[in-house]
Design a protein around this motif. Structure first.
Motif, mmCIF file in Angstrom:
data_model
loop_
_atom_site.group_PDB
_atom_site.id
_atom_site.type_symbol
_atom_site.label_atom_id
_atom_site.label_comp_id
_atom_site.label_asym_id
_atom_site.label_seq_id
_atom_site.Cartn_x
_atom_site.Cartn_y
_atom_site.Cartn_z
ATOM 1 N N VAL A 241 16.420 -1.171 0.543
ATOM 2 C CA VAL A 241 15.101 -1.770 0.336
ATOM 3 C C VAL A 241 14.131 -0.711 -0.162
ATOM 4 O O VAL A 241 13.892 0.297 0.502
ATOM 5 C CB VAL A 241 14.571 -2.400 1.638
ATOM 6 C CG1 VAL A 241 13.140 -2.896 1.446
ATOM 7 C CG2 VAL A 241 15.470 -3.554 2.060
ATOM 8 N N VAL A 242 13.593 -0.927 -1.337
ATOM 9 C CA VAL A 242 12.603 -0.019 -1.912
ATOM 10 C C VAL A 242 11.418 -0.833 -2.401
ATOM 11 O O VAL A 242 11.537 -1.620 -3.330
ATOM 12 C CB VAL A 242 13.182 0.793 -3.090
ATOM 13 C CG1 VAL A 242 12.110 1.709 -3.671
ATOM 14 C CG2 VAL A 242 14.379 1.613 -2.642
ATOM 15 N N LYS B 85 0.838 -1.204 0.000
ATOM 16 C CA LYS B 85 0.000 0.000 0.000
ATOM 17 C C LYS B 85 0.868 1.246 0.000
ATOM 18 O O LYS B 85 0.607 2.221 -0.701
ATOM 19 C CB LYS B 85 -0.928 0.011 1.218
ATOM 20 C CG LYS B 85 -1.796 1.264 1.310
ATOM 21 C CD LYS B 85 -2.698 1.242 2.537
ATOM 22 C CE LYS B 85 -3.542 2.512 2.596
ATOM 23 N NZ LYS B 85 -4.415 2.514 3.802
ATOM 24 N N SER B 86 1.926 1.213 0.804
ATOM 25 C CA SER B 86 2.839 2.351 0.890
ATOM 26 C C SER B 86 4.150 1.882 1.481
ATOM 27 O O SER B 86 4.212 0.873 2.180
ATOM 28 C CB SER B 86 2.246 3.472 1.754
ATOM 29 O OG SER B 86 2.055 3.017 3.095
ATOM 30 N N PHE B 87 5.226 2.616 1.161
ATOM 31 C CA PHE B 87 6.535 2.308 1.732
ATOM 32 C C PHE B 87 7.409 3.541 1.655
ATOM 33 O O PHE B 87 7.459 4.212 0.628
ATOM 34 C CB PHE B 87 7.220 1.158 0.985
ATOM 35 C CG PHE B 87 8.444 0.638 1.684
ATOM 36 C CD1 PHE B 87 8.330 -0.267 2.717
ATOM 37 C CD2 PHE B 87 9.709 1.080 1.328
ATOM 38 C CE1 PHE B 87 9.466 -0.740 3.377
ATOM 39 C CE2 PHE B 87 10.833 0.618 1.978
ATOM 40 C CZ PHE B 87 10.711 -0.292 3.003
ATOM 41 N N GLU B 88 8.066 3.866 2.769
ATOM 42 C CA GLU B 88 8.950 5.021 2.823
ATOM 43 C C GLU B 88 10.386 4.530 2.941
ATOM 44 O O GLU B 88 10.805 4.115 4.023
ATOM 45 C CB GLU B 88 8.591 5.927 3.996
ATOM 46 C CG GLU B 88 7.185 6.512 3.902
ATOM 47 C CD GLU B 88 6.894 7.493 5.019
ATOM 48 O OE1 GLU B 88 7.782 8.332 5.301
ATOM 49 O OE2 GLU B 88 5.811 7.413 5.615
ATOM 50 N N PRO B 89 11.162 4.578 1.841
ATOM 51 C CA PRO B 89 12.519 4.015 1.858
ATOM 52 C C PRO B 89 13.440 4.709 2.849
ATOM 53 O O PRO B 89 14.349 4.091 3.394
ATOM 54 C CB PRO B 89 12.999 4.195 0.417
ATOM 55 C CG PRO B 89 12.115 5.237 -0.177
ATOM 56 C CD PRO B 89 10.803 5.110 0.514
ATOM 57 N N LEU B 90 13.224 6.001 3.088
ATOM 58 C CA LEU B 90 14.107 6.714 4.014
ATOM 59 C C LEU B 90 13.852 6.303 5.460
ATOM 60 O O LEU B 90 14.751 6.338 6.299
ATOM 61 C CB LEU B 90 13.924 8.225 3.860
ATOM 62 C CG LEU B 90 14.290 8.788 2.486
ATOM 63 C CD1 LEU B 90 14.070 10.288 2.442
ATOM 64 C CD2 LEU B 90 15.731 8.463 2.144
ATOM 65 N N LYS B 91 12.614 5.909 5.775
ATOM 66 C CA LYS B 91 12.278 5.465 7.129
ATOM 67 C C LYS B 91 12.382 3.951 7.261
ATOM 68 O O LYS B 91 12.443 3.420 8.361
ATOM 69 C CB LYS B 91 10.866 5.917 7.494
ATOM 70 C CG LYS B 91 10.715 7.431 7.604
ATOM 71 C CD LYS B 91 9.294 7.806 8.016
ATOM 72 C CE LYS B 91 9.150 9.322 8.155
ATOM 73 N NZ LYS B 91 7.774 9.711 8.545
ATOM 74 N N GLY B 92 12.351 3.255 6.109
ATOM 75 C CA GLY B 92 12.477 1.807 6.138
ATOM 76 C C GLY B 92 11.249 1.088 6.651
ATOM 77 O O GLY B 92 11.365 0.059 7.323
ATOM 78 N N CYS B 93 10.069 1.619 6.364
ATOM 79 C CA CYS B 93 8.848 0.958 6.819
ATOM 80 C C CYS B 93 7.697 1.265 5.869
ATOM 81 O O CYS B 93 7.767 2.204 5.072
ATOM 82 C CB CYS B 93 8.487 1.395 8.237
ATOM 83 S SG CYS B 93 8.187 3.169 8.404
ATOM 84 N N GLY B 94 6.657 0.445 5.959
ATOM 85 C CA GLY B 94 5.507 0.667 5.097
ATOM 86 C C GLY B 94 4.346 -0.207 5.499
ATOM 87 O O GLY B 94 4.314 -0.772 6.597
ATOM 88 N N ILE B 95 3.358 -0.324 4.577
ATOM 89 C CA ILE B 95 2.138 -1.077 4.840
ATOM 90 C C ILE B 95 1.870 -2.039 3.694
ATOM 91 O O ILE B 95 1.985 -1.680 2.519
ATOM 92 C CB ILE B 95 0.917 -0.126 4.983
ATOM 93 C CG1 ILE B 95 1.130 0.864 6.139
ATOM 94 C CG2 ILE B 95 -0.370 -0.927 5.191
ATOM 95 C CD1 ILE B 95 1.133 0.228 7.515
ATOM 96 N N ILE B 96 1.519 -3.271 4.042
ATOM 97 C CA ILE B 96 1.091 -4.267 3.066
ATOM 98 C C ILE B 96 -0.396 -4.535 3.271
ATOM 99 O O ILE B 96 -0.849 -4.730 4.408
ATOM 100 C CB ILE B 96 1.880 -5.575 3.223
ATOM 101 C CG1 ILE B 96 3.336 -5.380 2.790
ATOM 102 C CG2 ILE B 96 1.238 -6.703 2.399
ATOM 103 C CD1 ILE B 96 4.210 -6.592 3.038
ATOM 104 N N THR B 97 -1.168 -4.546 2.189
ATOM 105 C CA THR B 97 -2.581 -4.884 2.251
ATOM 106 C C THR B 97 -2.747 -6.364 1.932
ATOM 107 O O THR B 97 -2.276 -6.838 0.893
ATOM 108 C CB THR B 97 -3.402 -4.055 1.251
ATOM 109 O OG1 THR B 97 -3.203 -2.663 1.519
ATOM 110 C CG2 THR B 97 -4.890 -4.375 1.370
ATOM 111 N N THR B 98 -3.399 -7.097 2.820
ATOM 112 C CA THR B 98 -3.587 -8.532 2.613
ATOM 113 C C THR B 98 -4.741 -8.776 1.635
ATOM 114 O O THR B 98 -5.486 -7.859 1.283
ATOM 115 C CB THR B 98 -3.906 -9.237 3.946
ATOM 116 O OG1 THR B 98 -5.217 -8.839 4.380
ATOM 117 C CG2 THR B 98 -2.894 -8.854 5.017
#
Length: 203
Positions: free
Chosen positions: A38-39, A6-19
């Motif tokens: 990681v991007v 759903k979203s990912f912020e490479p500079l923060k190294g975290c994001g969201i996956i929609t199942t």
């Protein structure tokens, strides 16, 4: 299990996956099976396992990429403000690439060639002090900057490993590296998208 980014912020190294059931799971870069920086881009399809974070909350772990959208789609959204820098001090002004419709510098096939081109950009900028920071896919930052005594003749280079740097440098953001560490008033930023493809951040 399969999901979509759903979203990912490479500079923060975290994001969201929609199942597949529409739920949202957090994902951290350390749990993604990918070498280098990681991007993950929006709508990338991934496989994952359920795990928990340090607080016992569910998160995606052992994440592997199945289908990836183009690097340029996500990284083109990075701006100077993301690095704490002012776009008015940008020394780079390349044309848009025909194939990606992004501001790019291309065909830097090895480190020596990359450094030579950085030096050329620095020396031809007509501004001092200045430098160029390149964010590499191997979790390092290459900074090329003008020499303090002969700014138009000699370039200096430093490489910082994001993960391996000492605590105090872990990290100075790219903005801190060019503005605080080296006191550069003019700068440019490039991001490595592929082995021979470097995008210039313009906004």
């Amino acid at each position: 299990m399969t999901g979509k980014v759903k979203s990912f912020e490479p500079l923060k190294g975290c994001g969201i996956i929609t199942t597949l059931t529409g739920e949202e799971l957090p994902v951290q870069s350390r749990n993604v099976n990918m070498s280098g920086v990681v991007v993950l881009n929006k709508n990338d399809i991934v496989e994952y396992e359920l795990g928990t974070d340090d607080n016992g909350k569910e998160q995606a772990v052992n994440v592997s990429l199945i289908s990836k959208v183009e690097y340029a789609v996500k990284l083109s959204k990075l701006t100077f403000k993301d690095f704490g820098l002012d776009v008015k001090s940008n020394i780079l002004n390349p044309p848009k690439c025909e194939t990606h419709d992004e501001y790019c510098l291309v065909k830097y096939s090895n480190t020596d060639e990359l450094q030579n081109n950085i030096c050329r950009l620095v020396c031809n900028s007509g501004k001092y002090p200045c430098g160029v920071a390149v964010i590499k896919r191997d979790n390092s930052i290459v900074v090329g900057y003008s020499d303090s005594e002969k700014p138009t003749e000699i370039c200096r280079f430093k490489v910082f490993g994001i993960k391996d740097a000492p605590k105090k440098q872990q990290n100075l953001s790219v903005g801190e590296l060019v503005s605080k560490t080296y006191g550069l008033e003019n700068y440019g930023i490039m991001v490595e998208l592929e082995d021979d493809f470097y995008q210039t951040i313009m906004d």
